[in-house]
Design an enzyme around this catalytic site. Sequence first.
Site, short mmCIF file in Angstrom:
data_model
loop_
_atom_site.label_atom_id
_atom_site.label_comp_id
_atom_site.label_asym_id
_atom_site.label_seq_id
_atom_site.Cartn_x
_atom_site.Cartn_y
_atom_site.Cartn_z
N GLU A 33 -1.75 -27.64 0.23
CA GLU A 33 -0.42 -27.35 -0.34
C GLU A 33 -0.05 -25.92 -0.02
OE1 GLU A 33 -0.41 -29.65 -4.65
OE2 GLU A 33 -1.06 -27.57 -4.54
N GLU A 91 -1.58 -30.64 -12.09
CA GLU A 91 -2.44 -31.77 -12.40
C GLU A 91 -2.30 -32.11 -13.87
OE1 GLU A 91 -6.60 -30.85 -11.87
OE2 GLU A 91 -6.44 -28.91 -12.83
N ASN A 97 -4.67 -33.30 -17.10
CA ASN A 97 -6.03 -33.48 -17.60
C ASN A 97 -5.99 -34.46 -18.74
OD1 ASN A 97 -7.25 -31.56 -15.85
ND2 ASN A 97 -6.29 -29.98 -17.08
N LYS A 103 -6.06 -36.13 -7.49
CA LYS A 103 -4.91 -35.24 -7.36
C LYS A 103 -3.86 -35.76 -6.40
CE LYS A 103 -6.71 -30.92 -8.94
NZ LYS A 103 -7.01 -29.53 -8.68
N GLU A 116 -0.55 -29.68 -16.46
CA GLU A 116 -0.59 -28.31 -15.96
C GLU A 116 0.49 -28.08 -14.90
OE1 GLU A 116 -4.46 -27.11 -14.66
OE2 GLU A 116 -5.39 -27.47 -16.59
N PHE A 175 -20.41 -10.62 -12.20
CA PHE A 175 -20.27 -11.79 -13.07
C PHE A 175 -21.09 -12.99 -12.60
CE2 PHE A 175 -17.32 -9.87 -15.87
CZ PHE A 175 -16.58 -8.99 -15.08
#
Lengths: 415, 185
Positions: free
Chosen positions: A200, A288, A290, A116, A275, A348
């Site tokens: 960031e 980023e 992919n 990244k 993205e 979850f």
Amino acid sequence: MFEKILIANRGEIACRVIRTAKRLGVSTVAVYSEADREALHVAMADESVLIGPAPSSESYLVVDRIIDACRQTGAQAVHPGYGFLSENPALFAGLESEGIVFIGPSKKAIEVMGDKIASKALAEASGVSTVPGFNHVIPDADEAIRCARKIGYPVMLKASAGGGGKGMRIAHSDEECREGFERASSEARSSFADDRIFIEKFISQPRHIEIQVLADQHGHVIHLNERECSIQRRHQKVVEEAPSPFVDDALRQAMGAQAIDLARAVNYVSAGTVEFIVDAERKFYFLEMNTRLQVEHPVTEKITGIDLVEWMLRIAAGEKLTLSQHDVGISGWSMETRIYAEDPLRGFMPSSGRVTRFRPPEASETVRIDTGLFEGAEVSLHYDPMVAKLISHGPDRDQAADTMRRALDQFEISR
Amino acid sequence: MTFEPERAAPAKICRIAQTADQTFEIALQEEASGWSLLIGSRAHRFKVLGNPYDSVVDFEFDGHSGSAQIRRSRNAYEVIYGGSRFTVAMFEPHVAQLASIMPKKIQPDRSHLVLSPMPGLLVSLSVNAGDTVKAGDEVAVVEAMKMENILRANRDGRVAVIHAKVGAALNVDQCIVELDQEPGE
């Protein structure tokens, strides 16, 4: 076109790649771990090779086993799917030395975009808009706090080797920054064997909008519109749609152009996704890239009528892209919901066991199901909890949503 | 189609348990094509499309079509609709009156236990037997499906017993750490 390809993956994506390969008349080789002996992708493929015990680190992630399987079966190319080795330069290198084609971009593109910090630097150099922050490795929590104070809270701590929402923590204070740094480093170390963290500005209320790109080996690069993936749980996407309700033609053109610029900067080949995060004022920032097929690619396929896996195979075989940017349209609206083996009544948490009932809704022009699961199959703890994707299509957003709601109500899954 | 109370089957009481019990009085009247319902004071129309005994039932309610999953569960029905699960019990009115005075089962207090919330691996323990902890203190870390989870003490107390070893595979609800019970627990 290849005569035989090997799919270095499992579950729904392996099944999905095999489906297109079959349609094109290409023979398929599946690889499987001991836990996946009875898996659907193994049954669907023409041949299969056992590559190790259940844990991914001893099977699906072992480059040598994949290469051995290719040698054994005479596979000419490997489709890596997503996750696992799909963005691992070692797989590319290993295959290259055997004269086997990696169905994806070059090793350099994988390496640059997989880091990244490096990809952000490349984006800046290519004139692509990026998130304000410090684009260097943060050595410890104290430095993280110093940088965070300079940027101004809230900040986002991110693993340089991260992806798929892992190794990320938001911090609103020095204490959260310290704990976030420790947890993100630890998660990165165990998930990616690389604990480098950078920092960031956290863009609040961001929309997560990505552009699908497709490039051949002859210099043609196009984009296939955007996908909106803002509905997430713990930084994992749950609902995706194409097109985005927030994107107008002007924004689409601007983002598409920057995505293509970035792809060209690494001489990108194959399918990839750039993205971005978009703030409330429609300002967008590179997040980023992919260098692989994404989980949510079906919504793009539904609105463009284009089979991305088919083009990945054709491009890898050296064919020219016969689509121009002009040919890419938007037809209707598509949504995807990811079905996870997680217990909604327990926050979850991952849920494993034998699936005693698995009856998806009937597939049609408006309802598509991508899955590797079937009634009687076992969901183990060794792999990602996503077990199926439900995709809907309609003439407009409301109808796509109605179709999705109905399909979800009809989907039976239980242990 | 009008609702004629004298033609209707005797009213039943419908209780829907979700987070809080909701009770409705429903009267049914069979029509040529479906049912008329009186829910409280509102009239509705209902039709089952296809087989009402299928696990997924397609229906039409006030003209809108939909699907729901319905399963018999003990003396109630489990209905999955719109992403939620409802437990629906139907009673004759006199039974409903009696049901409302049945004693409720009290869940045992397990706040002194730290249980694994999912099947996974015990990655680390932050406490030893005899340590004092405060509510919210990290007690253990459990990992599963590439996700790490920090488990915390539910309340202040002293660690009485450690029930699991680092590296152990855990089941859902398996007890990892036990605090001293308060007097009266």
